[in-house]
Write an enzyme that holds these catalytic residues in place. Structure first.
Site, PDB file in Angstrom:
ATOM      1  N   CYS A  87      43.289  32.863  29.006  1.00  9.32           N
ATOM      2  CA  CYS A  87      42.622  34.081  29.085  1.00  9.32           C
ATOM      3  C   CYS A  87      41.208  33.673  29.067  1.00  9.32           C
ATOM      4  O   CYS A  87      40.468  33.493  28.528  1.00  9.32           O
ATOM      5  CB  CYS A  87      42.556  35.529  28.492  1.00  9.32           C
ATOM      6  SG  CYS A  87      41.622  36.637  28.700  1.00  9.32           S
ATOM      7  N   VAL A  88      39.960  33.884  30.484  1.00 11.24           N
ATOM      8  CA  VAL A  88      39.088  33.595  30.818  1.00 11.24           C
ATOM      9  C   VAL A  88      38.559  35.035  31.330  1.00 11.24           C
ATOM     10  O   VAL A  88      38.376  35.354  31.787  1.00 11.24           O
ATOM     11  CB  VAL A  88      38.933  32.262  31.886  1.00 11.24           C
ATOM     12  CG1 VAL A  88      37.419  32.054  32.231  1.00 11.24           C
ATOM     13  CG2 VAL A  88      39.517  30.980  31.148  1.00 11.24           C
ATOM     14  N   ASP A  92      27.347  35.703  30.907  1.00  8.79           N
ATOM     15  CA  ASP A  92      25.844  35.565  31.638  1.00  8.79           C
ATOM     16  C   ASP A  92      26.237  34.411  31.856  1.00  8.79           C
ATOM     17  O   ASP A  92      24.853  34.103  32.964  1.00  8.79           O
ATOM     18  CB  ASP A  92      25.755  35.728  30.294  1.00  8.79           C
ATOM     19  CG  ASP A  92      25.503  37.690  30.013  1.00  8.79           C
ATOM     20  OD1 ASP A  92      25.654  37.860  30.562  1.00  8.79           O
ATOM     21  OD2 ASP A  92      25.214  37.580  28.645  1.00  8.79           O
ATOM     22  N   HIS A  95      29.524  29.199  33.539  1.00  7.54           N
ATOM     23  CA  HIS A  95      31.337  28.741  32.749  1.00  7.54           C
ATOM     24  C   HIS A  95      31.753  29.453  33.113  1.00  7.54           C
ATOM     25  O   HIS A  95      33.361  28.416  33.564  1.00  7.54           O
ATOM     26  CB  HIS A  95      30.361  28.725  31.850  1.00  7.54           C
ATOM     27  CG  HIS A  95      31.853  28.340  30.297  1.00  7.54           C
ATOM     28  ND1 HIS A  95      31.513  26.683  30.072  1.00  7.54           N
ATOM     29  CD2 HIS A  95      32.755  28.938  29.554  1.00  7.54           C
ATOM     30  CE1 HIS A  95      33.241  26.536  29.247  1.00  7.54           C
ATOM     31  NE2 HIS A  95      33.311  27.161  29.319  1.00  7.54           N
ATOM     32  N   ARG A 134      46.213  43.965  31.031  1.00  3.97           N
ATOM     33  CA  ARG A 134      47.697  43.075  32.014  1.00  3.97           C
ATOM     34  C   ARG A 134      48.420  42.409  30.623  1.00  3.97           C
ATOM     35  O   ARG A 134      49.787  41.532  31.443  1.00  3.97           O
ATOM     36  CB  ARG A 134      46.853  42.183  32.489  1.00  3.97           C
ATOM     37  CG  ARG A 134      46.197  42.607  33.731  1.00  3.97           C
ATOM     38  CD  ARG A 134      45.078  41.527  33.903  1.00  3.97           C
ATOM     39  NE  ARG A 134      44.330  42.256  35.455  1.00  3.97           N
ATOM     40  CZ  ARG A 134      43.568  42.997  35.621  1.00  3.97           C
ATOM     41  NH1 ARG A 134      43.645  44.035  34.500  1.00  3.97           N
ATOM     42  NH2 ARG A 134      43.355  43.590  37.007  1.00  3.97           N
TER      43      ARG A 134
END
Length: 163
Positions: A87-88, A92, A95, A134
């Site tokens: 999970c990404v 800000d 990355h 999700r």
């Protein structure tokens, strides 16, 4: 928010697979999300007839490490499918883009070069709330969907090999 398995398909809707082994690799980063993805997948695999002792669970630090882990598991030759969960969540800095690109390209390369399907179960979202939606929320359960894809791909490989 509940992480109920609201998107688990009945086993009758999935192709029959017998004597299959599945590896699930879960990123530790955002563990409250990735563990729910993993748990949904295990439930769905069990419902599809894959016994708990035929499902091996592995952890890696983050999403970038998923590709390496999957490649090692494929090379071991013990599994009929590998599912990777991560999970990404966008932050800000750029990355997010680098991590998402790395894991997506890595899994794509494994699927192109290997005989074992690798199922991409990495959420790439803007907010934590989108991730929560999700794992049993209004957008289904992506862990269950990944397991369904694994079952279908194992059946696909069997069909191709037996043609």
């Amino acid at each position: 928010m509940s992480t109920a398995l609201s998107h688990s398909a009945p086993a009758g809707q999935l192709p029959a697979v017998e004597d299959k082994r599945v590896a699930i690799v879960t990123a530790e980063w955002n563990r409250h999300i990735t563990a729910a993805l993993r748990d949904g997948a295990v439930h769905t695999l069990n419902t599809a007839g894959i016994a708990g002792d035929a499902i091996d669970l592995y952890d890696v630090p983050g999403a970038v490490e998923l590709t390496f882990a999957a490649s090692q598991l494929i090379e071991a030759g013990m599994y009929d499918a590998v599912i990777v969960f991560g999970c990404v969540i966008r932050g800000d800095t750029p990355h997010f883009d680098y991590v998402c690109q790395s894991v997506t390209q890595g899994v794509t390369a494994l699927n192109a070069d290997c005989d074992t399907p690798v199922i991409f179960g990495v959420l790439t979202v803007n907010t934590e709330q989108q991730a929560l939606e999700r794992i049993g929320g209004p957008l289904g359960h992506k862990g269950c969907e990944a397991a369904e894809a694994a079952v279908k791909m194992m059946a696909f490989v069997d069909k191709v090999k037996n043609s």
